[in-house]
Each structure stands twice: as structure tokens, then as C-alpha cells.
Design an enzyme around this catalytic site. Structure first.
Site, PDB file in Angstrom:
ATOM      1  N   ASN A  37       0.822  -1.212   0.000  1.00 28.01           N
ATOM      2  CA  ASN A  37       0.000   0.000   0.000  1.00 28.01           C
ATOM      3  C   ASN A  37       0.861   1.269   0.000  1.00 28.01           C
ATOM      4  O   ASN A  37       1.665   1.492   0.895  1.00 28.01           O
ATOM      5  CB  ASN A  37      -0.912  -0.008   1.236  1.00 28.01           C
ATOM      6  CG  ASN A  37      -2.085   0.932   1.087  1.00 28.01           C
ATOM      7  OD1 ASN A  37      -2.158   1.736   0.167  1.00 28.01           O
ATOM      8  ND2 ASN A  37      -3.032   0.827   2.008  1.00 28.01           N
ATOM      9  N   HIS A 122     -14.223  -4.970  11.555  1.00 27.13           N
ATOM     10  CA  HIS A 122     -13.902  -3.623  12.034  1.00 27.13           C
ATOM     11  C   HIS A 122     -15.183  -2.837  12.298  1.00 27.13           C
ATOM     12  O   HIS A 122     -16.001  -2.661  11.395  1.00 27.13           O
ATOM     13  CB  HIS A 122     -13.084  -2.867  10.992  1.00 27.13           C
ATOM     14  CG  HIS A 122     -11.701  -3.375  10.809  1.00 27.13           C
ATOM     15  ND1 HIS A 122     -10.671  -2.571  10.366  1.00 27.13           N
ATOM     16  CD2 HIS A 122     -11.153  -4.593  11.023  1.00 27.13           C
ATOM     17  CE1 HIS A 122      -9.559  -3.289  10.301  1.00 27.13           C
ATOM     18  NE2 HIS A 122      -9.833  -4.521  10.682  1.00 27.13           N
ATOM     19  N   ARG A 147     -13.306  -5.611  16.172  1.00 23.75           N
ATOM     20  CA  ARG A 147     -12.305  -4.602  16.540  1.00 23.75           C
ATOM     21  C   ARG A 147     -13.026  -3.289  16.741  1.00 23.75           C
ATOM     22  O   ARG A 147     -13.771  -2.840  15.857  1.00 23.75           O
ATOM     23  CB  ARG A 147     -11.257  -4.457  15.432  1.00 23.75           C
ATOM     24  CG  ARG A 147     -10.044  -3.642  15.866  1.00 23.75           C
ATOM     25  CD  ARG A 147      -9.146  -3.283  14.704  1.00 23.75           C
ATOM     26  NE  ARG A 147      -9.632  -2.123  13.976  1.00 23.75           N
ATOM     27  CZ  ARG A 147      -8.894  -1.408  13.118  1.00 23.75           C
ATOM     28  NH1 ARG A 147      -7.642  -1.759  12.869  1.00 23.75           N
ATOM     29  NH2 ARG A 147      -9.404  -0.377  12.491  1.00 23.75           N
ATOM     30  N   TYR A 159      -7.160   7.993  12.018  1.00 24.14           N
ATOM     31  CA  TYR A 159      -7.028   6.829  11.146  1.00 24.14           C
ATOM     32  C   TYR A 159      -7.743   5.629  11.756  1.00 24.14           C
ATOM     33  O   TYR A 159      -7.583   5.321  12.929  1.00 24.14           O
ATOM     34  CB  TYR A 159      -5.546   6.502  10.948  1.00 24.14           C
ATOM     35  CG  TYR A 159      -5.319   5.272  10.108  1.00 24.14           C
ATOM     36  CD1 TYR A 159      -5.388   5.339   8.724  1.00 24.14           C
ATOM     37  CD2 TYR A 159      -5.049   4.040  10.694  1.00 24.14           C
ATOM     38  CE1 TYR A 159      -5.194   4.212   7.942  1.00 24.14           C
ATOM     39  CE2 TYR A 159      -4.849   2.904   9.916  1.00 24.14           C
ATOM     40  CZ  TYR A 159      -4.920   3.000   8.551  1.00 24.14           C
ATOM     41  OH  TYR A 159      -4.733   1.886   7.786  1.00 24.14           O
ATOM     42  N   ASP A 220      -6.805  -1.695  18.127  1.00 25.08           N
ATOM     43  CA  ASP A 220      -5.527  -1.425  17.453  1.00 25.08           C
ATOM     44  C   ASP A 220      -4.989  -0.077  17.924  1.00 25.08           C
ATOM     45  O   ASP A 220      -5.640   0.959  17.746  1.00 25.08           O
ATOM     46  CB  ASP A 220      -5.755  -1.411  15.940  1.00 25.08           C
ATOM     47  CG  ASP A 220      -4.469  -1.310  15.146  1.00 25.08           C
ATOM     48  OD1 ASP A 220      -3.396  -1.107  15.743  1.00 25.08           O
ATOM     49  OD2 ASP A 220      -4.529  -1.445  13.904  1.00 25.08           O
ATOM     50  N   HIS A 222      -2.162   1.247  16.732  1.00 24.71           N
ATOM     51  CA  HIS A 222      -1.463   1.855  15.589  1.00 24.71           C
ATOM     52  C   HIS A 222      -0.085   2.395  15.950  1.00 24.71           C
ATOM     53  O   HIS A 222       0.319   3.456  15.450  1.00 24.71           O
ATOM     54  CB  HIS A 222      -2.317   2.959  14.971  1.00 24.71           C
ATOM     55  CG  HIS A 222      -3.498   2.445  14.208  1.00 24.71           C
ATOM     56  ND1 HIS A 222      -3.376   1.680  13.076  1.00 24.71           N
ATOM     57  CD2 HIS A 222      -4.831   2.570  14.433  1.00 24.71           C
ATOM     58  CE1 HIS A 222      -4.576   1.361  12.631  1.00 24.71           C
ATOM     59  NE2 HIS A 222      -5.474   1.867  13.438  1.00 24.71           N
ATOM     60  N   GLU A 246      -3.542  -4.482  19.968  1.00 23.39           N
ATOM     61  CA  GLU A 246      -2.652  -4.623  18.812  1.00 23.39           C
ATOM     62  C   GLU A 246      -1.754  -3.413  18.646  1.00 23.39           C
ATOM     63  O   GLU A 246      -2.183  -2.268  18.854  1.00 23.39           O
ATOM     64  CB  GLU A 246      -3.511  -4.806  17.549  1.00 23.39           C
ATOM     65  CG  GLU A 246      -2.731  -4.870  16.260  1.00 23.39           C
ATOM     66  CD  GLU A 246      -3.630  -4.849  15.037  1.00 23.39           C
ATOM     67  OE1 GLU A 246      -3.097  -4.704  13.925  1.00 23.39           O
ATOM     68  OE2 GLU A 246      -4.857  -4.992  15.188  1.00 23.39           O
ATOM     69  N   GLU A 272       2.095  -6.663  11.728  1.00 23.04           N
ATOM     70  CA  GLU A 272       1.651  -6.431  10.358  1.00 23.04           C
ATOM     71  C   GLU A 272       2.707  -5.711   9.533  1.00 23.04           C
ATOM     72  O   GLU A 272       2.695  -5.796   8.305  1.00 23.04           O
ATOM     73  CB  GLU A 272       0.326  -5.669  10.322  1.00 23.04           C
ATOM     74  CG  GLU A 272       0.368  -4.254  10.812  1.00 23.04           C
ATOM     75  CD  GLU A 272      -1.009  -3.607  10.788  1.00 23.04           C
ATOM     76  OE1 GLU A 272      -1.195  -2.652  10.022  1.00 23.04           O
ATOM     77  OE2 GLU A 272      -1.891  -4.071  11.529  1.00 23.04           O
ATOM     78  N   ARG A 293       0.751 -11.006  13.655  1.00 22.19           N
ATOM     79  CA  ARG A 293      -0.107 -10.180  12.798  1.00 22.19           C
ATOM     80  C   ARG A 293       0.392 -10.032  11.364  1.00 22.19           C
ATOM     81  O   ARG A 293      -0.142  -9.243  10.596  1.00 22.19           O
ATOM     82  CB  ARG A 293      -0.239  -8.786  13.432  1.00 22.19           C
ATOM     83  CG  ARG A 293      -1.168  -8.756  14.621  1.00 22.19           C
ATOM     84  CD  ARG A 293      -2.624  -8.859  14.201  1.00 22.19           C
ATOM     85  NE  ARG A 293      -3.059  -7.652  13.530  1.00 22.19           N
ATOM     86  CZ  ARG A 293      -3.793  -7.631  12.431  1.00 22.19           C
ATOM     87  NH1 ARG A 293      -4.165  -8.741  11.833  1.00 22.19           N
ATOM     88  NH2 ARG A 293      -4.165  -6.482  11.900  1.00 22.19           N
ATOM     89  N   HIS A 322      -2.934 -10.448   9.162  1.00 23.93           N
ATOM     90  CA  HIS A 322      -3.378  -9.129   8.716  1.00 23.93           C
ATOM     91  C   HIS A 322      -4.275  -9.279   7.490  1.00 23.93           C
ATOM     92  O   HIS A 322      -3.876  -9.875   6.490  1.00 23.93           O
ATOM     93  CB  HIS A 322      -2.149  -8.288   8.370  1.00 23.93           C
ATOM     94  CG  HIS A 322      -2.407  -6.843   8.183  1.00 23.93           C
ATOM     95  ND1 HIS A 322      -1.660  -6.059   7.329  1.00 23.93           N
ATOM     96  CD2 HIS A 322      -3.309  -6.010   8.757  1.00 23.93           C
ATOM     97  CE1 HIS A 322      -2.090  -4.807   7.377  1.00 23.93           C
ATOM     98  NE2 HIS A 322      -3.087  -4.753   8.226  1.00 23.93           N
ATOM     99  N   ASP A 326      -6.156  -3.628   1.656  1.00 22.26           N
ATOM    100  CA  ASP A 326      -4.993  -3.477   0.799  1.00 22.26           C
ATOM    101  C   ASP A 326      -4.213  -4.784   0.659  1.00 22.26           C
ATOM    102  O   ASP A 326      -3.191  -4.810  -0.019  1.00 22.26           O
ATOM    103  CB  ASP A 326      -4.080  -2.343   1.266  1.00 22.26           C
ATOM    104  CG  ASP A 326      -3.710  -2.423   2.727  1.00 22.26           C
ATOM    105  OD1 ASP A 326      -4.499  -1.933   3.549  1.00 22.26           O
ATOM    106  OD2 ASP A 326      -2.640  -2.971   3.059  1.00 22.26           O
ATOM    107  N   GLU A 349      -8.430 -11.534  10.667  1.00 23.85           N
ATOM    108  CA  GLU A 349      -8.992 -10.218  10.358  1.00 23.85           C
ATOM    109  C   GLU A 349      -9.757 -10.305   9.042  1.00 23.85           C
ATOM    110  O   GLU A 349      -9.280 -10.889   8.063  1.00 23.85           O
ATOM    111  CB  GLU A 349      -7.880  -9.185  10.246  1.00 23.85           C
ATOM    112  CG  GLU A 349      -8.380  -7.776   9.943  1.00 23.85           C
ATOM    113  CD  GLU A 349      -7.263  -6.754   9.923  1.00 23.85           C
ATOM    114  OE1 GLU A 349      -7.552  -5.549  10.025  1.00 23.85           O
ATOM    115  OE2 GLU A 349      -6.081  -7.152   9.815  1.00 23.85           O
ATOM    116  N   TRP A 412       1.827   6.088  13.394  1.00 19.85           N
ATOM    117  CA  TRP A 412       0.404   5.783  13.248  1.00 19.85           C
ATOM    118  C   TRP A 412       0.222   4.302  12.983  1.00 19.85           C
ATOM    119  O   TRP A 412      -0.844   3.763  13.007  1.00 19.85           O
ATOM    120  CB  TRP A 412      -0.249   6.614  12.139  1.00 19.85           C
ATOM    121  CG  TRP A 412       0.250   6.318  10.771  1.00 19.85           C
ATOM    122  CD1 TRP A 412       1.252   6.944  10.086  1.00 19.85           C
ATOM    123  CD2 TRP A 412      -0.219   5.306   9.882  1.00 19.85           C
ATOM    124  NE1 TRP A 412       1.430   6.384   8.861  1.00 19.85           N
ATOM    125  CE2 TRP A 412       0.530   5.376   8.709  1.00 19.85           C
ATOM    126  CE3 TRP A 412      -1.217   4.338   9.987  1.00 19.85           C
ATOM    127  CZ2 TRP A 412       0.342   4.518   7.629  1.00 19.85           C
ATOM    128  CZ3 TRP A 412      -1.409   3.481   8.913  1.00 19.85           C
ATOM    129  CH2 TRP A 412      -0.636   3.570   7.746  1.00 19.85           C
TER     130      TRP A 412
END
Length: 412
Positions: A37, A122, A147, A159, A220, A222, A246, A272, A293, A322, A326, A349, A412
């Protein structure tokens, strides 16, 4: 038989995907996902200019030998671009092997260890009330794990936080594309960790009060917290029985999770952004995490991800692959086949791809009562419609940048 052609397809049905097509001398075709991504074209060049020419004429059934060839021989090992390219080739070769055997891929990986894969979806909302509305929509569909992400008072765009559309659909693409004539650069968001740490326990409390103790709740972070901040959050969430926390800290320094472990028994998930088994060495041997992940797309394909899970299994650590939008449907199918076969599966996920993407990628996997299954079609069970893909040209898109209130670039 041997590899006759290696083609790289770039398509953008709502977002960009990089897909490898391997064709053998007897006409067999396999598909692999190499999407990275925001850096898609770097993988495209790596594949077209450096990998594809070296594979022509090689035995397509020598999957392990090819993986080692692509990983060890270039000297420059690991890294997201390299491992995404390796992943695409690896998936395509496994796809061919299972198609030639006439079986779904999981049968070649040892057969099914379970009847279906527990999936988490999500849910988010700008307020706790909107978040609960989104969670209700998934519970009514039969999902058993969600999540939860919520807006933070005083912060605008965050985000991963988005109110559900009418009808309960949670569709968003965080990789933004500039308007016509605008500069080609990521959007920027403002972050305040202290406000987040104050607010998140109330979010979990609100969801638990609404849905009771049985629903599995994930969150999460991030990578936004320092070690002591992550320890504080993990401990503050314990009364609400989180399934996992996470990415509570940046992934580069694995040792910081020792501090989180010292202060909390909240299960931890990370990885991830990792792309090889070596990234997990400290985390696994010291049992600093509970869930892996990584994705097949970014960790060397099915072969690379299976290496990680075999190592993790020795230490009682389970999978949480993950699965964002994307990762293409090809990559998602790889997760489902591997997850169905391995003993130490944990949870998968699941972010459904858009209808536009599913017109390009023809999928055979299914979801029923919150459980995923890869289906019984030979191979991965996903085919790229090349004519449909050609109608969607690549368009640059970037994930957002995160800054603190004083303008400092933040994780992030």
C-alpha cells in the site's frame, strides 16, 4: 513442466492492487498478491525488472527451492518490497501446485484442522453511540469478534475511525487520492496520546455494557504509544477482557514489550509491518506477544508465513493474520488456506473488499456465522478477471501522516 511466463498486473478498482500471473509451459496459471500500500510500483519494478527474468524455465513445482532462491541469492534480504515480491511468486506457485493436484490449497498444507476460521471485523464510530450502532450491525450478521475504534474528544480525523454508512456497511479506504490539480502528498491528521489514553477505557466500558461479556473485543493502537503509555493502556483495559491490544508500540524495538508484559496480562498482537520470521525472534522466544499479525502478502507468501507460524507454535503463540482491504482477495485466500491447516490458528482479520474489487477478483471463499472458509475450488480459489482489471488504471494513493499537536511527525 516449467515456468513459461511471469506477468505483473496493476489494477485499481477503488484501490491499487499488484497481482502476479505465472503461466507454465503446459498452460497452468497461478495468481499471487504483491500489493504494498502506497509503494505499489516499487514492487512492480522489483518483480518485472529483477525477479521475472530469473524464473523462466524453472520447475514450477520446486516451491521451497524457488523461495530460498529469491530470498537468499539477491544478497539484499528482507524488507517490505523484496518480501512482497517473493510473496507474489510464492502464492502463484502454490496456486498452480494445488490446481494441478485438483484440490483446494489447504489440502496440500496438511488438510483442514478445523471447520471454519473465527473472523473479526472492524467497527468504529466518532462517538461511543455510533460505535455501538456499528457493532450491532455485525452482531446481527453473526460475527463473534469485533475490533472497536472510536473518536477521541478534541480530535477531528483519526485513522481507522469512520461512522458506518446507512445499512450498517463499514466501507472506507484510508489511502487518499488528491483532488485534480492538488499536490500529490498524504493527508495529515493530529494526534493526542494523553486524550486517547483517558478516553479508551470508557469506550470499552460502553461496548461491554451494551453487548455483555461474550463478544470478543479487539483494539488497534497503531504504534502510537511509548512503552510506559502502552503498559498503562493495557492495564486499564483489563477489566473489560480484551481479546487483544494490537500494535501498542512501534514494532522496531521488540524489547519494549517486556515493560508492557510486566504491568499487564492483556493479550498482545503485533507484526503487520514485519516481513520475516527473523523479525519475531525476541517476541516469540520470550513470549512477549500472543498473536502474530503478519500477512502472507508482506511476509514472503505462504512459505514465509508458515515459517513464522511453525516457530510461533513451539511457544504457544497463535495467528492473527493481517487482512485489510490493501491485501487483495488473492492474499486473503492465502490466509484462509493456511489458517485452516495450521494447528495454532487464532483469529482472522476480515475486511470485505468492495463490490468493485470483487468484480475484478473472482473469489470462492465464504463467511457464515462469523466463520470464514476458503472454499473447495482447486488452488487458492481466486481468479483475476484481466479484462475487468484493465478498466481500472493505477492511481497514486497514500496513507495519512500523523502529527502531534505541536506538528511533530508521529507514529500511526
Amino acid at each position: 513442466m516449467a515456468i513459461d511466463r511471469v506477468d505483473v498486473n496493476v489494477t485499481s478498482p477503488g484501490r491499487n492492487f499488484v497481482t502476479v500471473k505465472i503461466t507454465t509451459s503446459d498452460g497452468a496459471v497461478g495468481w499471487g498478491d504483491g500489493t504494498l500500500n502506497g509503494r505499489e510500483l516499487a514492487v512492480v519494478s522489483y518483480l518485472r525488472d529483477h525477479v521475472a527474468p530469473t524464473l523462466i524455465g524453472r520447475d514450477e513445482s520446486a516451491i521451497e527451492a524457488t523461495w530460498q532462491y529469491l530470498y537468499r541469492s539477491p544478497y539484499w534480504r528482507r524488507g517490505p518490497v523484496t518480501m512482497a515480491a517473493v510473496a507474489a511468486i510464492d502464492m502463484a506457485l502454490w496456486d498452480i501446485a494445488a490446481k494441478k493436484a485438483g484440490v483446494p490449497l489447504y489440502q496440500l498444507l496438511g488438510g483442514a484442522s478445523r471447520t471454519g476460521l473465527l473472523a473479526y471485523v472492524h467497527a468504529s464510530g466518532t462517538t461511543i453511540e455510533r460505535l455501538n450502532e456499528a457493532v450491532h450491525g455485525y452482531v446481527e450478521q453473526g460475527f463473534q469478534a469485533v475490533r472497536v475504534q472510536a473518536g477521541v474528544p478534541g480530535l477531528d480525523h483519526i485513522y481507522g475511525v469512520h461512522d458506518a454508512a446507512p445499512g450498517g456497511k463499514y466501507e472506507y479506504e484510508p489511502a487518499g487520492r488528491p483532488a485534480a490539480g492538488a499536490p500529490l502528498r498524504p493527508t495529515e491528521e493530529t494526534w493526542d496520546t494523553r486524550a486517547y489514553l483517558r478516553h479508551l477505557p470508557a469506550v470499552f466500558e460502553g461496548v461491554r455494557e451494551e453487548f455483555g461479556p461474550e463478544l470478543r473485543l479487539l483494539h488497534d493502537g497503531h504504534h502510537r504509544m511509548t512503552p510506559i503509555e502502552a503498559a498503562r493502556l493495557a492495564r486499564s483495559l483489563e477489566p473489560y477482557d480484551p481479546f487483544w491490544l494490537e500494535d501498542c508500540t512501534p514494532g522496531e524495538d521488540q524489547s519494549v514489550l517486556r515493560l508492557v508484559r510486566q504491568h499487564s496480562v492483556t493479550p498482545l498482537a503485533i507484526g503487520e509491518v514485519f516481513n520475516s520470521v527473523h523479525d519475531y525472534q525476541t517476541l516469540i522466544t520470550e513470549r512477549l506477544i500472543d498473536y502474530v499479525r503478519s500477512s502472507a502478502t508482506h511476509a514472503g507468501g505462504i512459505t514465509g508465513l508458515r515459517q513464522i507460524m511453525t516457530f510461533a507454535g513451539i511457544y504457544g503463540i497463535r495467528s492473527g493474520f493481517h487482512g485489510p482491504t490493501d491485501v487483495s482477495p488473492v492474499g486473503m485466500a492465502a490466509h484462509l488456506h493456511l489458517g485452516l491447516a495450521i494447528h495454532n490458528f487464532g483469529i482472522q482479520e476480515y475486511m470485505p473488499h468492495s463490490e468493485q474489487a470483487l468484480q475484478v477478483f473472482r473469489t470462492g471463499y465464504r463467511v457464515e456465522d462469523g466463520l470464514l472458509h476458503p472454499g473447495e475450488a482447486p488452488g487458492l480459489g481466486v481468479e483475476l478477471d484481466e479484462e475487468a482489471a484493465a478498466a481500472h488504471e493505477y492511481a497514486p494513493a497514500y496513507l495519512p501522516v500523523n502529527r502531534l499537536r505541536d506538528g511533530t511527525v508521529h507514529d500511526w
